[in-house]
Design a protein around this motif. Structure first.
Motif, PDB file in Angstrom:
ATOM      1  N   LEU A  99      -2.061  11.165   2.118  1.00  0.00           N
ATOM      2  CA  LEU A  99      -1.979  11.538   1.475  1.00  0.00           C
ATOM      3  C   LEU A  99      -1.956  13.166   2.034  1.00  0.00           C
ATOM      4  CD1 LEU A  99      -2.231  10.124  -2.097  1.00  0.00           C
ATOM      5  CD2 LEU A  99      -0.574   9.724  -0.527  1.00  0.00           C
TER       6      LEU A  99
ATOM      7  N   GLU B 101      -3.262   6.238   0.029  1.00  0.00           N
ATOM      8  CA  GLU B 101      -3.058   5.560  -0.943  1.00  0.00           C
ATOM      9  C   GLU B 101      -2.746   4.189  -0.382  1.00  0.00           C
ATOM     10  OE1 GLU B 101       0.806   5.427  -4.162  1.00  0.00           O
ATOM     11  OE2 GLU B 101       1.838   6.164  -2.109  1.00  0.00           O
ATOM     12  N   LYS B 102      -3.303   3.468  -1.225  1.00  0.00           N
ATOM     13  CA  LYS B 102      -3.441   1.913  -0.312  1.00  0.00           C
ATOM     14  C   LYS B 102      -2.227   1.096  -1.075  1.00  0.00           C
ATOM     15  CE  LYS B 102      -6.848  -2.148  -0.897  1.00  0.00           C
ATOM     16  NZ  LYS B 102      -8.774  -2.089  -1.065  1.00  0.00           N
ATOM     17  N   ASP B 103      -2.057   0.518  -0.484  1.00  0.00           N
ATOM     18  CA  ASP B 103      -0.593  -1.015  -0.192  1.00  0.00           C
ATOM     19  C   ASP B 103      -1.006  -1.866  -0.687  1.00  0.00           C
ATOM     20  OD1 ASP B 103      -1.285  -1.975   1.636  1.00  0.00           O
ATOM     21  OD2 ASP B 103       0.917  -0.991   3.016  1.00  0.00           O
TER      22      ASP B 103
ATOM     23  N   GLU C   8      -7.276  12.341   1.130  1.00  0.00           N
ATOM     24  CA  GLU C   8      -6.324  11.271   0.366  1.00  0.00           C
ATOM     25  C   GLU C   8      -5.673  10.480   0.234  1.00  0.00           C
ATOM     26  OE1 GLU C   8      -5.387  14.781  -2.401  1.00  0.00           O
ATOM     27  OE2 GLU C   8      -7.103  15.380  -1.934  1.00  0.00           O
TER      28      GLU C   8
ATOM     29  N   ASP D 103      -3.677   3.181  -6.723  1.00  0.00           N
ATOM     30  CA  ASP D 103      -4.237   2.780  -5.454  1.00  0.00           C
ATOM     31  C   ASP D 103      -4.845   3.923  -4.578  1.00  0.00           C
ATOM     32  OD1 ASP D 103      -1.667   0.001  -5.912  1.00  0.00           O
ATOM     33  OD2 ASP D 103      -3.324  -0.334  -5.981  1.00  0.00           O
ATOM     34  N   GLU D 104      -4.233   5.255  -5.356  1.00  0.00           N
ATOM     35  CA  GLU D 104      -4.920   6.121  -4.881  1.00  0.00           C
ATOM     36  C   GLU D 104      -6.166   6.555  -4.708  1.00  0.00           C
ATOM     37  OE1 GLU D 104      -3.203  10.191  -6.222  1.00  0.00           O
ATOM     38  OE2 GLU D 104      -1.055   8.433  -5.544  1.00  0.00           O
ATOM     39  N   HIS D 105      -7.151   6.887  -3.688  1.00  0.00           N
ATOM     40  CA  HIS D 105      -8.553   6.850  -3.898  1.00  0.00           C
ATOM     41  C   HIS D 105      -8.849   8.686  -2.411  1.00  0.00           C
ATOM     42  CE1 HIS D 105      -9.581   2.889  -4.711  1.00  0.00           C
ATOM     43  NE2 HIS D 105      -8.032   2.258  -4.132  1.00  0.00           N
TER      44      HIS D 105
ATOM     45  N   LYS E 283       1.001  14.631  -3.034  1.00  0.00           N
ATOM     46  CA  LYS E 283       1.791  14.500  -4.020  1.00  0.00           C
ATOM     47  C   LYS E 283       1.562  15.684  -5.328  1.00  0.00           C
ATOM     48  CE  LYS E 283       3.150   9.871  -3.191  1.00  0.00           C
ATOM     49  NZ  LYS E 283       2.748   8.401  -3.570  1.00  0.00           N
TER      50      LYS E 283
END
Length: 491
Positions: A134, A124-126, A122, A22-24, A374
């Motif tokens: 991020l 993160e999609k929940d 960057e 889910d990271e973009h 992260k």
């Protein structure tokens, strides 16, 4: 929409984070050059990368923005126009910065100069579709040198050279930069349309060997994984069932293929007469339910196979980057536009401002500014400098693992009066950042803070990462022949 010339740009300071789960990531990569200027309006080119895939290109030569993904043609006309207007506005800003910096450096446009800008985010999609940031990046480079960058935590600009101090003061006195928020807005827009193009793809694995180019009694055993997407992959070369340590391996780094997939190659030197040894390659990827294990089948034709596969890989590497834009900051060399380039990529942001804060006769304490985003851990590399390293004693490079939550570490068991290189990188899923390095000589005094001025024998020199002439070496690999000793962190 017209065709834009394919370009391959060079930018080393930092780079791209892959879409893992889910990271973009979304990055805009801009370059402006002083050649072919008209009334101090300079030649400008831009590309946009979503999850490491080029989605468009723009050139001031024809003023056309060209989509590189089919889904972009489904965007609303107003969204396409707004995205194009953004690129044109950023050109005006970059042109203004370029003029200002050429004056600061007292350069003439006729000499041929280059300004590059990398800006993006960057996220993160929940599960509900919301995006959490991020990391955000905005950094400029002039003629291959770091110029100025923005810290999204402190919301302050920081100049890397004295000629950018005026720009730093002007921007810090102005309104807070909103480009991170703007990037997230465009990320949401593009992700609405790009979901159909981010299908998982399986991978092919090849294990082969050829004669070592450095030792006639050895073979270079290579594992090649190619054709995979997303980018995140783990490769282990194993002897029987034991994984070989990473410091013995050389890696190509994850590289793009022409079809939007990726490849990674890792190699190790082995004895040619190890007939009883069984080597294999273990590959872990999100498309695999269990790791794929490929055994090395020794044969008389192995050398020819290695040459054939190696030649094919080299051919792919030389061609896949045409039309894919990669920025590389290159120390002491003007950044240039090239139509073919191959390089390994640093996928994550690294720590900054590494410094020595305490010194004793046999130990030092170092401190740094944490890497944004992260990471899994930090790694310290400790070694005597080349001029201080005994030629016959086999002095090794020490490798110290430090928790991602730490911003300091104590390094013990050093030799008083000897000059050491201490390098620091951040690591995420086996990928290491560009490293930062300090030099220090443990002294005869007791531990104490190094505030203010330092004595000459405690002088600290911050040095940028040097590029390697070996395309298979990662930026943070030790020099050939060096060994790493694993030590527990003292923090």
């Amino acid at each position: 929409m017209g065709a834009a010339p394919a370009v391959c740009l060079v930018f080393l300071c930092g780079v791209f984070v892959s879409a893992l789960g889910d990271e973009h990531s979304l990055y805009y990569l801009y370059t402006i050059q002083s050649k072919n200027s008209s009334d101090r309006i300079y030649e400008f080119s831009a590309v946009t990368l979503l999850d490491d895939r080029q989605i468009d290109s723009y050139s001031s030569t024809d003023g056309v923005r060209t989509p590189k993904q089919d889904w972009m043609k489904e965007m609303k006309e107003s969204e396409w126009k707004d995205g194009t207007d953004k690129l044109k506005y950023d050109r005006e800003l970059l042109n203004w910065v370029f003029n200002k910096q050429m004056k600061a450096f007292r350069h003439s446009e006729s000499d041929g100069h280059t300004l590059q800008w990398r800006v993006g985010c960057e996220v993160e999609k929940d599960s509900g579709g919301s995006l959490s940031v991020l990391n955000c990046t905005s950094e400029y480079g002039y003629d291959g040198q770091n110029l100025i960058s923005y810290n999204w935590t402190s919301r302050r600009w920081s100049a890397s050279v004295s000629q950018a101090k005026a720009l730093e003061e002007e921007w810090n006195a102005g309104p807070v930069d909103q480009r991170c928020e703007d990037c997230v807005h465009w990320m949401k827009t593009y992700l609405k349309y790009s979901t159909t193009d981010t299908k998982l793809t399986s991978l092919d694995v090849h294990v082969f060997a050829k004669k070592s180019v450095t030792d006639s009694k050895k073979l270079t055993l290579t594992c090649l994984a190619t054709g995979f997407y997303p980018k995140d992959v783990e490769i282990e070369l194993r002897k029987f069932t034991t994984s070989l340590p990473e410091h013995l391996l050389t890696s190509s780094g994850v590289r793009p293929n022409e079809d939007g997939t990726y490849q990674l190659r890792k190699s190790v030197e082995i004895q040619e007469d190890e007939t009883a040894a069984e080597y294999n390659c273990s590959v872990t990827h999100s498309t695999l339910e269990v790791p794929l294990i490929k055994k090395w089948e020794r044969s008389h034709s192995q050398g020819a196979l290695g040459l054939a596969v190696g030649g094919a890989v080299a051919s792919v590497i030389l061609t896949v980057l045409v039309g894919v834009v990669i920025f590389i900051w290159k120390k002491k060399q003007q950044a240039t536009i090239s139509t073919a380039s191959s390089t390994s990529f640093s996928m994550i942001s690294g720590p900054k401002n590494l410094k020595v804060v305490e010194i004793s006769p046999t130990s030092v304490k170092v401190q740094w500014e944490k890497a944004p985003g992260k990471i899994n851990r930090y790694i310290l590399f400790v070694s005597l400098t080349q001029t201080n390293r005994p030629s016959l004693t086999g002095e090794s490079i020490r490798k110290i693992m430090v928790s991602s939550g730490k911003d300091s570490a104590e390094i013990k068991c050093l030799k008083a009066g000897r000059l050491y290189d201490i390098s620091l990188v951040s690591e995420k899923r086996g990928v290491q950042s560009q490293k930062t390095t300090v030099q220090v000589t443990p002294g005869s005094k007791s531990s104490g803070s190094l505030g203010g001025s330092m004595e000459n024998h405690h002088e600290i020199i911050v040095m940028p990462e040097e590029t390697s002439s070996d395309p298979d070496r990662r930026p943070n690999d030790p020099p050939p022949g060096e060994q790493l000793t694993l030590l527990p962190s003292t923090t």
